[in-house]
Enzyme design. Structure first.
Site: not given
Ligand code: NDP
Length: 486
Positions: A190, A264, A298, A395
């Protein structure tokens, strides 16, 4: 006699925009299930927009619960044959995918930049070549799994559900899919809601590579699609990259089940500059550590720890270097800092930066022309930061660096480890022995010495503490996709 010295020449850059004329995007993308694109069961499509212009690029299917069920059925049906395929034959498919990524690299780079806002130079030189390199690397492992796990006998796990974020869309898909397939699993991926396009182009590549239907499923959708995938019966393993909050939710959902999990998650990584470091080189590393991909990384070096004796020098050099960064059109090859990925992410950055100012830290933001449309945040430096400030703890995931200082090596280690995260760290020193000592004492999955944000498919990547568990990359990246039989 007076000698006239020419002290400065200000050069401007001629624009160097990449063209989007060569890309072949459809107006609408369905779900990629059972080897073909199909409409979502709920009939809902969502526009994905270009964050640099706020203009729609294409409509993308929103996968619902019935689509998750269909995806799992198709994957389960494909699994026995894929798992039984000769390892060398599996490797050939991965190799073909890698070659096709290379062939379509210019198109993939442009689409990644349009969909996500990152500078084209980065998608062209980092994201896409590394995505291909991951497929090549794991193509090489497919018939050597035995050697990757200390000569144990292994078997694949089955159907894996994989969820990736928006910061490195194709690269994270490659990190997830390549090892899973090499080990004989089939995968349902996804992509993030704001950046689904390169994963869908990867689906086309899977078709071109004649990958058997159901071996790779691409299931675009939002968080609820991800939540349904994680909980779907018939999923043997979940691999997630994203925020710590969602990681925690997934862990709770899978507690007490037999579904395997690797996470991760986020980070607040320390980039430590000792007084004996080559300071100009360190400044380049600091810039790369935090402003690469607008800080949407990240493992970004978002906590800059500088030894007190060189603090003023490093900050002066860093500020001067930040003034040279060019923010703007991500499609221009001169651009260093592109667009923020989404309005929501921009809001999160602004909230945390405001908290930094409210809590008493000193903010400096470079002055530059901000485009009228799109989401932008100019590179920002915080000094007078205390370890308890939110900007030193949370973060930010944006182009914002918080500076802390230390006097001794022991204090540097203590401050670096004073975080609930433990994903990465950087050490800048001329002394090899010091680098080894400090690296051994840091609770971080990756420690770079005199460099930062250096990624390699042969090296393991992953975290400690709230940064998650499990490793991706290299032979260590095979282990989470295998069952040890004996
Ligand atoms: P999320 O953790 O919400 O998104 C990451 C992925 O998980 C996306 O594909 C998202 O889908 C999906 N997702 C969201 N909610 C769920 C759930 N309940 N169960 C399973 N999958 C889910 O990150 P955000 O985009 O909301 O970012 C928020 C914060 O997270 C950022 O500000 C940053 O601090 C951190 N972040 C960290 C990352 C890393 O690599 N460590 C990467 C991204 C974010 P969808 O996009 O469709 O909502």
């Amino acid at each position: 006699m007076s000698i006239e010295t020419r002290t400065s020449i200000v050069w401007d850059y001629a624009p160097a925009p990449e063209s989007a004329d060569h890309i072949r995007l459809k107006d609408r993308y369905g779900l990629f299930v059972d080897g073909e694109f199909r409409d979502p069961s709920g009939g809902r499509y969502v526009s994905t927009i270009n964050p640099a212009t706020e203009e729609p690029i294409a409509e993308v299917a929103d996968g619902g619960p019935d689509d998750v069920t269909a995806a799992v059925e198709s994957a389960r049906a494909a699994y026995p044959k894929w798992a039984a395929l000769k390892e060398l034959e599996r490797a050939k498919y991965l190799f073909r995918i890698a070659r096709l990524i290379q062939e379509r690299s210019r198109e993939l780079a442009v689409v990644e930049t349009l969909d996500g806002g990152k500078p084209l130079r980065e998608s062209r030189d980092v994201d896409i070549p590394l995505a291909a390199a991951h497929f090549f690397h794991y193509a090489g492992w497919a018939d050597k799994l035995h050697y990757g796990v200390n000569a144990r006998e292994v078997e694949p796990l089955g159907v894996v559900g994989q969820i990736v974020p928006w910061n490195f869309p194709l690269l994270m898909a490659a990190w997830k899919l390549a090892p899973a397939l090499a080990c004989g699993n089939v995968a349902i991926l996804k992509p993030a809601e704001t950046t689904p396009l390169t994963a869908l182009l990867l689906a086309e590549i899977c078709q071109e590579a004649e990958l058997p239907p159901g071996v790779v499923t691409i299931l675009p959708g939002d968080g609820s699609t991800g939540a349904a995938l994680v909980r779907a019966p018939g999923i043997d393993k979940v691999a997630f990259t994203g925020s710590t909050a969602v990681g925690r939710d997934i862990q709770a959902a899978l507690a007490g089940t037999t579904t395997r999990l690797t996470l991760e998650l986020g980070g607040k990584s320390a980039n430590i500059v000792f007084e004996d470091a080559a300071l100009d080189q360190a400044v380049e590393g600091i810039v790369n550590g935090i402003f690469f991909n607008q800080g949407h990384v990240c493992c970004a070096g978002s906590r800059l720890l500088i030894q007190e004796s060189v603090r003023d020098d490093v900050i002066a050099k860093l500020w001067q270097r930040m003034g040279c960064l060019r923010l703007g059109d991500p499609m221009d090859k001169n651009t260093d800092v592109g667009a923020i990925n989404s309005a929501e992410q921009l809001e999160r950055i602004e909230t945390l930066v405001a908290a930094g100012e409210d809590e008493g830290a000193t903010r400096r933001t470079i002055s530059c022309d901000i485009p009228e449309r799109g989401y932008w945040f100019a590179p920002t430096l915080f000094t007078d930061v205390s370890p308890a400030h939110r900007i030193a703890v949370e973060e930010i995931f944006g182009p914002v660096v918080s500076v802390l200082t230390f006097r001794t090596q022991a204090e540097a280690i203590e401050k670096a480890n004073n975080s609930r995260y433990g994903l990465a760290a950087g050490i800048w020193t001329d002394k090899g022995s010091k680098a080894f000592e400090v690296a051994s004492a840091l609770k971080a999955g990756v420690v770079w010495q005199n460099t930062y944000n250096h990624f390699d498919p042969t090296a393991a990547f992953g975290g400690y503490k709230e940064s998650g568990f499990g490793r991706e990359g290299g032979p260590a990246g095979l282990r989470p996709y295998l069952n040890i039989v004996r």
